[in-house]
Design an enzyme around this catalytic site. Structure first.
Site, PDB file in Angstrom:
ATOM      1  N   ASP B  54      40.383 -50.811 -57.663  1.00  0.00           N
ATOM      2  CA  ASP B  54      40.011 -50.592 -56.165  1.00  0.00           C
ATOM      3  C   ASP B  54      39.362 -51.969 -55.684  1.00  0.00           C
ATOM      4  OD1 ASP B  54      38.267 -49.149 -54.036  1.00  0.00           O
ATOM      5  OD2 ASP B  54      36.691 -50.341 -55.359  1.00  0.00           O
ATOM      6  N   GLU B 125      45.811 -47.932 -57.742  1.00  0.00           N
ATOM      7  CA  GLU B 125      44.831 -48.685 -57.998  1.00  0.00           C
ATOM      8  C   GLU B 125      44.705 -49.380 -59.447  1.00  0.00           C
ATOM      9  OE1 GLU B 125      41.463 -47.516 -54.745  1.00  0.00           O
ATOM     10  OE2 GLU B 125      41.289 -46.424 -56.995  1.00  0.00           O
TER      11      GLU B 125
END
Lengths: 247, 247
Positions: B54, B125
């Site tokens: 992230d 991610e």
């Protein structure tokens, strides 16, 4: 990196304050830009660095937390990180480092005391971006940031209220008495940004357990809740040593 | 990096799908872990990689956007980034790459269709984290990610609704008629996760301007709003060429 210009006289004091040395290969021009508020220049300021630094901080904190707490769940790491990257934590770090005098800011903007915390948090993020950009990786960021993250993360882990004393106090009174505390807040000095503008009291069972002051109602209530939380914990658990001996 | 184990047979197909080559110095073990859902193993799964990825994504997107749009304000870059790092965009990227067959997931968890989009976003991610960890910087991430960010950012910039058609439609009707559209939504197939579970209609001035379907009320309304937005734009501006000639 020897072709980079040397730091200015003003920047040298800031470098020392950050605990960095002038022999470290840092892009001093970018570090200097990290200290320029947008009120000084609409173009040459720290806004983009703050934007970049926000993700540098999140990345560095994720790496640090995994190494420091290898047995924690991702949920726990995520909760810790959200505290570490919060404006509140970053402002506390800026104050701990004494960064405020190094920020270049127009007098009109400096007078906006309500925005002070947020712009100091931005400076910390911008400095992290400058350290990141100097190397293109975290090799300058982590050695500088890790001791601060370690100190802050340990404070958070040892503090059951996790800096949110209103929520913690509510949990405490509900757990013991199934009732909520009452906040009585007054504006005592109607000056925008004044640190003593609001005064809050926490009342519970016809007794005032704590008082606090702040530039916002929220800050005054948090401070009052912190005092009340500690007082109430002592009242509910007068001698934790005895509890430990109970079978 | 030659001491790292070679990729497994299953991973080779995924590598090809990602557009990477087996000669690239990547930590294949970590890339393989990025494809393991927590339902397969409570420990050896992609949860931490997703958490790290992230921030890798946010950092890479900040760098990319600054280079790609040097004249944009930080506010504009920030708005673009928030779209680029959203689950919606990441799920679309996972579908574009055809990653779903490569996710190792327990059958019970795979049956939760409502969580599909979110777990595919997590895989993207986690893959970014694997690329980052292979080098300790963005030198593998950026060349792989930039073409995707470029395509997605251009789509966003050319799309005045920025993928949020409900908000765009509201702006349109308010600007032209100072009134809001009306959504009529019904559950037509009460099966959790079914892509046609809900049906939505957009009504404005006693006319239905668009219909949509989706596994949630939100998705059905967004789809209906997109149809209505395009129809209404044509109705309000039947021939933009004529407008351009007006002095």
């Amino acid at each position: 990196m020897t072709d980079l210009p040397p730091p200015s006289q003003a920047l040298r004091r800031c470098i020392a304050r950050l605990g960095l040395t002038e022999t470290t290969a840092i892009n001093w021009a970018v570090l200097e830009q990290a200290l320029i508020h947008s009120s000084v220049s609409p173009i040459h300021n720290n806004e983009f660095l703050e934007f970049l630094g926000d993700s540098v901080l999140r990345l560095a904190a994720a790496e640090f937390l995994r190494e420091r707490y290898p047995d924690a769940t991702v949920g726990e790491l995520s909760a810790l990180r959200s505290h570490l990257v919060s404006d509140r934590t970053l402002t506390a770090l800026a104050d701990h480092l004494g960064l405020e005098p190094f920020l270049q800011i127009a007098p009109s903007a400096a007078g906006d005391l309500a925005a002070r915390d947020s712009r100091l948090a931005d400076v910390v993020e911008a400095i992290l971006a400058a350290l990141y950009l100097s190397r293109g990786n975290l090799s300058l960021v982590r050695p500088w940031l890790d001791p601060h993250l370690d100190r802050l993360a340990e404070q958070l882990r040892q503090d059951p209220a996790r800096q949110n004393y209103k929520a913690a106090l509510q949990e405490l009174t509900q757990a013991h008495c199934k009732a909520l505390p009452d906040y009585r807040t007054t504006e005592v000095n109607p000056v925008h940004g004044d640190a003593r503008r609001f005064q809050a009291e926490v009342w519970f069972q016809e007794r005032c357990w704590g008082k606090g002051q702040g530039r916002s109602i929220k800050l005054a209530q948090q401070q009052a809740a912190q005092v009340a939380y500690q007082a109430m914990q002592n009242a509910f658990n007068p001698d934790p040593g005895n509890d430990a001996k109970t079978p």
